[in-house]
Design a protein around this motif. Sequence first.
Motif, PDB file in Angstrom:
ATOM      1  N   SER A   1       0.961  -1.341   0.113  1.00  0.00           N
ATOM      2  CA  SER A   1       0.080  -0.175   0.038  1.00  0.00           C
ATOM      3  C   SER A   1       0.682   1.230   0.021  1.00  0.00           C
ATOM      4  CB  SER A   1      -0.827  -0.079   1.099  1.00  0.00           C
ATOM      5  OG  SER A   1      -0.102   0.192   2.350  1.00  0.00           O
ATOM      6  N   ARG A   2       0.187   2.213  -0.324  1.00  0.00           N
ATOM      7  CA  ARG A   2       0.982   3.623  -0.159  1.00  0.00           C
ATOM      8  C   ARG A   2       1.573   3.826   1.224  1.00  0.00           C
ATOM      9  NH1 ARG A   2      -1.969   8.730  -2.023  1.00  0.00           N
ATOM     10  NH2 ARG A   2      -3.867   7.757  -1.209  1.00  0.00           N
ATOM     11  N   ASN A   3       0.959   3.429   2.099  1.00  0.00           N
ATOM     12  CA  ASN A   3       1.106   3.616   3.591  1.00  0.00           C
ATOM     13  C   ASN A   3       2.457   2.913   3.736  1.00  0.00           C
ATOM     14  OD1 ASN A   3       1.122   4.773   6.225  1.00  0.00           O
ATOM     15  ND2 ASN A   3      -0.019   3.155   6.793  1.00  0.00           N
ATOM     16  N   GLN A   4       2.512   1.519   3.420  1.00  0.00           N
ATOM     17  CA  GLN A   4       3.534   0.600   3.563  1.00  0.00           C
ATOM     18  C   GLN A   4       4.779   1.125   3.057  1.00  0.00           C
ATOM     19  OE1 GLN A   4       1.733  -2.841   2.117  1.00  0.00           O
ATOM     20  NE2 GLN A   4       2.230  -3.997   4.221  1.00  0.00           N
ATOM     21  N   ALA A   5       4.640   1.735   1.586  1.00  0.00           N
ATOM     22  CA  ALA A   5       5.577   2.335   1.075  1.00  0.00           C
ATOM     23  C   ALA A   5       6.224   3.588   1.553  1.00  0.00           C
ATOM     24  CB  ALA A   5       5.061   2.525  -0.449  1.00  0.00           C
ATOM     25  N   LEU A   6       5.521   4.109   2.112  1.00  0.00           N
ATOM     26  CA  LEU A   6       5.964   5.522   2.879  1.00  0.00           C
ATOM     27  C   LEU A   6       6.954   5.072   3.942  1.00  0.00           C
ATOM     28  CD1 LEU A   6       3.090   8.147   2.782  1.00  0.00           C
ATOM     29  CD2 LEU A   6       5.522   8.052   1.462  1.00  0.00           C
ATOM     30  N   PHE A   7       6.584   4.037   4.710  1.00  0.00           N
ATOM     31  CA  PHE A   7       7.489   3.625   5.790  1.00  0.00           C
ATOM     32  C   PHE A   7       8.648   2.903   5.275  1.00  0.00           C
ATOM     33  CE2 PHE A   7       3.671   4.153   8.626  1.00  0.00           C
ATOM     34  CZ  PHE A   7       4.593   4.282   9.664  1.00  0.00           C
ATOM     35  N   ALA A   8       8.960   2.731   3.775  1.00  0.00           N
ATOM     36  CA  ALA A   8      10.271   2.260   3.830  1.00  0.00           C
ATOM     37  C   ALA A   8      10.802   3.573   2.819  1.00  0.00           C
ATOM     38  CB  ALA A   8      10.078   1.073   2.410  1.00  0.00           C
ATOM     39  N   ILE A   9      10.124   4.286   2.040  1.00  0.00           N
ATOM     40  CA  ILE A   9      10.871   5.426   1.328  1.00  0.00           C
ATOM     41  C   ILE A   9      11.400   6.460   2.435  1.00  0.00           C
ATOM     42  CG2 ILE A   9      10.500   7.089  -0.190  1.00  0.00           C
ATOM     43  CD1 ILE A   9       8.269   5.204  -1.576  1.00  0.00           C
ATOM     44  N   ALA A  10      10.599   6.580   3.241  1.00  0.00           N
ATOM     45  CA  ALA A  10      11.154   7.777   4.327  1.00  0.00           C
ATOM     46  C   ALA A  10      12.478   7.438   5.032  1.00  0.00           C
ATOM     47  CB  ALA A  10      10.051   8.271   5.357  1.00  0.00           C
ATOM     48  N   PRO A  11      12.530   6.388   5.396  1.00  0.00           N
ATOM     49  CA  PRO A  11      13.968   5.987   6.030  1.00  0.00           C
ATOM     50  C   PRO A  11      15.039   5.656   4.947  1.00  0.00           C
ATOM     51  CG  PRO A  11      12.071   4.165   6.773  1.00  0.00           C
ATOM     52  CD  PRO A  11      11.724   5.296   5.698  1.00  0.00           C
ATOM     53  N   ILE A  12      14.406   5.289   3.585  1.00  0.00           N
ATOM     54  CA  ILE A  12      15.585   5.340   2.726  1.00  0.00           C
ATOM     55  C   ILE A  12      16.104   6.650   2.262  1.00  0.00           C
ATOM     56  CG2 ILE A  12      15.681   4.993   0.277  1.00  0.00           C
ATOM     57  CD1 ILE A  12      13.926   2.533   0.423  1.00  0.00           C
ATOM     58  N   LEU A  13      15.215   7.703   2.356  1.00  0.00           N
ATOM     59  CA  LEU A  13      15.807   9.015   2.000  1.00  0.00           C
ATOM     60  C   LEU A  13      16.448   9.534   2.972  1.00  0.00           C
ATOM     61  CD1 LEU A  13      12.653  10.659   0.304  1.00  0.00           C
ATOM     62  CD2 LEU A  13      14.859  10.449  -0.549  1.00  0.00           C
TER      63      LEU A  13
END
Lengths: 323, 233
Positions: A179-191
Amino acid sequence: MMPRVWFVAIIIALLFAAGASLLLPFEGLPRLIASDPSLATTIAIEIRLPRTALALFYGAMLGGAGAAIQALFANPLASPDITGASGGAALGAVVTGYLFGFAGPFGLATGGVIGALLALVLLLSLAGSHAETATLLLAGIAISAVTSALTTLSLALAPSPFAFYDAYDWLMGSLVDRSRNQALFAIAPILLSLILLRRDARALDTLALGEEAAASMGYDLRTLQRRVIVTVAVGIGASVAICGAVGFIGLVAPVFARRLTRGHPGRAIGPAALIGALLLTTADLLVRAAPEGRILPIGVVTAMLGAPFFLWLVARMRWDIRS
Amino acid sequence: MIRLSATGIALPGRLGPTDIALRAGELTLLVGPNGAGKTTLLRGMARIGAARGACRIDGFDVGTLGPANRARHLGYLPASRDMDWPLTARDLIALGQIDPSKEAIAAMLERVGAGAFGDRRVDRLSTGERARILLARALINAPSALLLDEPVANLDPLWQLRVLDIVKAEARRGAAVLATVHDLDLARAHAARILVIAGGRIVADGPPETALSDRILAETFGIARSGDGWVIA
């Protein structure tokens, strides 16, 4: 930095891969936009976008973290998967989500970060900061073997009867149906992780002069080491918690990246992130070429492309030593 | 003028508390048997690793200087000649440079006789060629103090002499220079001051005639002069 022409070429390839990832198959989405625009928008934003974004960012994380770990251990064969960091992250996420019951993206990501951190700290204490290739690989293999066995065991023991079927996703990775929510929890730490790793690029380059020379120039190596390991654990831990462990990109991308930075290991972090993003997005396109109804784990594709490259790298190192 | 002053440099089991003051313009050579503590002392003075003590260069505490400032005051050549990454000689020197200048790197490459292989990968150079590149890296910022661990190791006879000339020129420019060597004849011929270290402490400090006396040579190295050469004492 890398030559501009390569930079432009990689960015263009990335845009094509991301575009293809969003739109393929071409007869599907464009036709849907014509007939049912709101459904088409929902599919594009809720299904396609998270998958494409995860492929781009997770790939970038693997490439960037691979370059940073290789620079830190002064070894071109180190990477998040080979050092056991990805395996540790998968184990941490599985234990948090399936055994402790914190299955939300925040719980999984936290478990993943802790797992990756423990694996890297264990590796550092087993192999030391300037390990021989053999020691580093053996320690990494041992950690990976333990974490993958414990991950499978945790899934087998989990209260949910279907948990065991998720083992493939955790050990081989999957970008499907996030989901978009799940993706954000990966993308924010990645950035966050990639920005922090880039800031240490110069110090990691100086480390190429050897630990003693870098220390004599005033670089605090223990602090640098800790900072890079925690930063890698944050990005890799969170992304593995959302997408599972994907192998070989963290190994391959930095090798190509260093060809663009004249061998500099630290300043290869940025280019390695771009190349990693391109590789994972391309691998995900191949996954989608699987026959209808079959799901091909993305880690299988990256392993099939990456493992021969790994063998070539080992052979070349041996050749270098003998010549 | 005292340029570098190290006090209480010590590492339990390796090096007893040692004080050293180096004057501007002075070349001091450090000699001693294997395992005597030469590298430990140099590393301690450069504030690398676990050694206790303090080191001041031109009044600045080396241990608290950050990356940009420390390299201006201190040039350190480690004993290891190994390189992990396939950098070119030119890029390797640039990594040690604080104020980027291609001209300075080109001049430095000429100075260490590496003009012809500046663009070759250092991991493919011979050990002696690589040693000169690593020395160039330590000299590139014209620091006020130089701590050099075996700058003439791996070098052919001509380049041993040339590197000693380079090091002496650095001293003439005003730097305080401390370098370890194994060749006692070379030490005797080129140093104004010699430190002899044995068992983790300085046992002699002075001009070559007194620091390398027959008694000290016999006690610390177990060797004696015989004609033009050396015999086991």
